[in-house]
Design an enzyme around this catalytic site. Structure first.
Site, PDB file in Angstrom:
ATOM      1  N   HIS A   1     -18.004  36.632 -14.234  1.00 62.66           N
ATOM      2  CA  HIS A   1     -16.631  36.860 -14.710  1.00 62.66           C
ATOM      3  C   HIS A   1     -16.134  35.730 -15.615  1.00 62.66           C
ATOM      4  O   HIS A   1     -14.939  35.636 -15.868  1.00 62.66           O
ATOM      5  CB  HIS A   1     -15.693  37.050 -13.513  1.00 62.66           C
ATOM      6  CG  HIS A   1     -16.001  38.297 -12.743  1.00 62.66           C
ATOM      7  ND1 HIS A   1     -15.777  39.554 -13.249  1.00 62.66           N
ATOM      8  CD2 HIS A   1     -16.563  38.479 -11.527  1.00 62.66           C
ATOM      9  CE1 HIS A   1     -16.171  40.464 -12.367  1.00 62.66           C
ATOM     10  NE2 HIS A   1     -16.653  39.836 -11.318  1.00 62.66           N
TER      11      HIS A   1
ATOM     12  N   ASN B   1       0.875  -1.175   0.000  1.00 71.43           N
ATOM     13  CA  ASN B   1       0.000   0.000   0.000  1.00 71.43           C
ATOM     14  C   ASN B   1       0.912   1.225   0.000  1.00 71.43           C
ATOM     15  O   ASN B   1       1.710   1.378   0.925  1.00 71.43           O
ATOM     16  CB  ASN B   1      -0.878  -0.014   1.263  1.00 71.43           C
ATOM     17  CG  ASN B   1      -1.620   1.303   1.468  1.00 71.43           C
ATOM     18  OD1 ASN B   1      -1.948   1.986   0.499  1.00 71.43           O
ATOM     19  ND2 ASN B   1      -1.860   1.656   2.713  1.00 71.43           N
TER      20      ASN B   1
END
Ligand code: M6R
Length: 608
Positions: A504, A100
């Site tokens: 915007h 892992n």
């Protein structure tokens, strides 16, 4: 990410490993595999896809053996495939490895091993470890594991098995979680507690740099200097029922329903209703540290980072301390200039998110004190922080975070109020007003969860492929988290903006095909949000607004309204997110998505 489990004892290993993997699948579900020591050697079975594919492959014919290890993968190096699945082996098949994490220097090692004649089958970083074992093993798996640990860069938990050492698993760890389970005549290794909780309540956390040798009748842990580590085991008090679905179709739905209890459990032990005060003496944070605080930095990832953004409002408005919020993966690399007397708050449900852990370490390296707010007792973040505040949400299994988020907001509110009290910057009546409101929030959340209208509306909205979410102030962050939920579980391309920003740029994309979800709770910016809604309506967007009861105006402006009960504006992040969680959930149901295990994601992100 990835989930790992190891077993050594007297029982058949495969069923125990498969059962454990079923509780680890939240860590990754691209493939799964097992290695069993059969007496004749190591037998490996692995399959691309969910654990069910591996179960099909093993059905009725699993390899007999009482020692083995299993893995469930979230792909990093190499796409999901049978060959890239773990366990990986060396050229001879005498060694097996599961992993892992990420081995950063694997390419150099791989080139060297290939030049020495090793044959690689997979594209993974992990396979180098199997070949290193083959190259270096000289009769002791424990010694070879230590040697390999010293050669690797990156983050890892690695479990090793060798044909020549039956009944033995060796593990090393760096920056990824590993738990030992101590049983009677049997012992376990796992990425987390629920994977092995049916077998034992006695657990031990493995620290970075330690090496573990696990056998059925013995567990040996040695530290980086070779000293034997003796550590008192933790005795786990909670049980697996808390982590089971309990009749709900998905963990996410169950966890949404658990929010009132999670909030009560997080808040109640920390307040005194008779005085209206917050008691965080459990932190052990000296009063002078609170008095002298110049700035708070909140660092986290994903949903926890959104909780942090709301935390900025909560702490600034209660304790009057400036707060900066940053995602952990940026903070750790930008050489932040922390002002003197800073407190860094790291927020993490799992307490294991690698980017957040790395940010925590960077903050400590820079001399700041760290407060960890986490949901997992004994997690890496809890262990390495100077101060810890637990959210008591109980195990959160669904990839989409819900109850962890609202309890993080509750914890941040408590912390803000605690600082306000200590610094005497807020009248006690004002503190008490928020404390009282906080105790009422769980009942409000209960009420919202009962609202049948949300699932009905979800049907109408499920066919849209794009959506915008807007709001201002705390509402803007709720919009961000609402869109995050919709993206991750329903695969809808959802973007969130502070309402004022729409014009915007993003407004160019607003049409009748892009519904807009507007969160309009915060009184001081309510009129401004109406303005943004009108801009969207003028572009033919269908608008769904989340408003508080008593709002009669919004019904006349938008197409659909979700009404939630009124609370203190600072606490409205907790209430306003709930209908958006439920909306995302039912949109995902209507779109046929795999809600608890969305594609490409995993619950606990322990890689960079
Ligand atoms: O365990 P953490 O809180 O550190 O996790 C952080 C993120 O990975 C997590 O919040 C993620 O964004 C969730 N999938 C959100 O639902």
């Amino acid at each position: 990410m990835c989930g790992i489990i190891g077993y050594a004892g007297e029982k058949q290993a495969t069923p125990i490993i498969i059962d454990g993997l079923s509780r680890l699948e939240y860590r990754g579900y691209d493939s799964a595999g097992v290695a069993i020591e059969t007496g004749q050697g190591l037998e490996i079975t692995k399959r691309q896809g969910r654990l069910s594919k591996l179960q099909e492959a093993l059905r009725g014919q699993h390899s007999p053996g009482t020692c083995g290890m299993g893995h469930t993968r979230w792909a990093t190096h190499g796409k999901p495939s049978d060959v890239n699945s773990h366990p990986h082996t060396d050229c001879t098949g005498r060694f097996a490895v599961i992993h892992n994490g990420i081995i950063d220097n694997y390419l150099g090692l791989k080139q060297q091993l290939i030049a020495e004649g090793h044959r690689f089958l997979s594209e993974t970083d992990t396979e180098v470890v199997a070949h290193l074992l083959e190259k270096l093993y000289a009769g002791s798996l424990l010694d070879t594991a230590k040697q390999i640990g010293a050669m690797l860069k990156g983050s890892y938990v690695l479990l090793f098995m060798a044909q020549d050492e039956p009944g033995t698993i060796v593990a090393i760890r760096k920056d990824n979680p590993l738990i030992i389970g101590l049983g009677e005549g049997e012992n376990f290794l796992a990425s987390d507690i629920p994977a092995i909780l049916p077998h034992t309540r006695k657990m031990q956390v493995v620290e970075d740099g330690e090496v573990v040798r696990l056998r059925g009748d013995e567990v040996l842990v040695v530290d980086a200097t070779g000293q034997i580590v003796e550590r008192e085991p933790l005795v786990i008090q909670w049980d697996l029922e808390a982590a089971a679905k309990g009749g709900y179709e998905h963990f996410m739905l169950k966890e949404i329903h658990e929010q009132p209890k999670a909030l009560r459990d997080t808040v109640a032990p920390r307040i005194d209703l008779s005085t209206g005060k917050v008691d965080l003496s459990e932190l052990g944070m000296p009063s002078e540290v609170v008095q002298q605080l110049q700035r708070v930095y909140i660092v986290a990832c994903g949903t926890s980072a959104y909780a942090g953004q709301i935390g900025k409002f909560l702490i600034e408005r209660t304790a009057s301390i400036p707060v900066e919020v940053e995602v952990a993966s940026e903070f750790r690399y930008r050489s932040p200039l922390l002002v003197e007397n800073s407190l860094v708050i790291v927020l993490s449900q799992s307490g294991e998110t690698l980017d957040t852990m790395a940010a925590l370490r960077e903050a400590k390296r820079l001399g700041a004190k760290v407060l960890g707010i986490t949901n997992v007792v004994g997690s890496s973040i809890a262990r390495e922080s100077d101060y810890v505040l637990y959210t008591w949400a109980g195990p959160e299994i669904a990839v989409a975070s819900t109850k962890a988020f609202v309890t993080q907001l509750a914890a941040l509110t408590l912390f803000g109020l605690f600082c306000a009290q200590e610094r005497r910057v807020m009248a006690q009546e004002a503190v008490a007003e928020i404390v009282t409101a906080l105790t009422q929030v769980p009942a409000l959340v209960e009420q919202i969860i009962q609202d049948q209208r949300i699932s009905l509306l979800a049907k109408d909205y499920a066919s849209y492929e794009h959506a915008f979410f807007i709001g201002r102030g705390i509402d803007a962050v709720v919009a961000l988290e609402g869109s995050h939920k919709l993206k991750e579980i329903a695969y809808v391309f959802a973007e969130a903006y502070p309402g004022g920003e729409l014009k915007h740029g993003a407004l160019a994309l607003v049409t009748e095909k892009t519904p807009v979800v507007a969160v309009a709770i915060q009184p001081e910016v309510y009129d401004k949000t109406i303005g943004s809604i009108k801009e969207a309506k003028a572009r033919d967007a269908r608008v769904l607004a989340v408003v508080e009861e008593g709002d009669t105006l919004m019904q006349q402006i938008v197409d659909d309204v979700l009404v939630i009960p009124h609370t203190h504006p600072l606490l409205a992040g907790i209430t306003a997110i709930v209908p958006l969680q439920i909306l995302a959930y039912y949109i995902a149901v209507n779109r046929g998505c795999d809600i608890d295990m969305p594609r490409n994601l995993a619950k606990s992100v322990t890689v960079e």
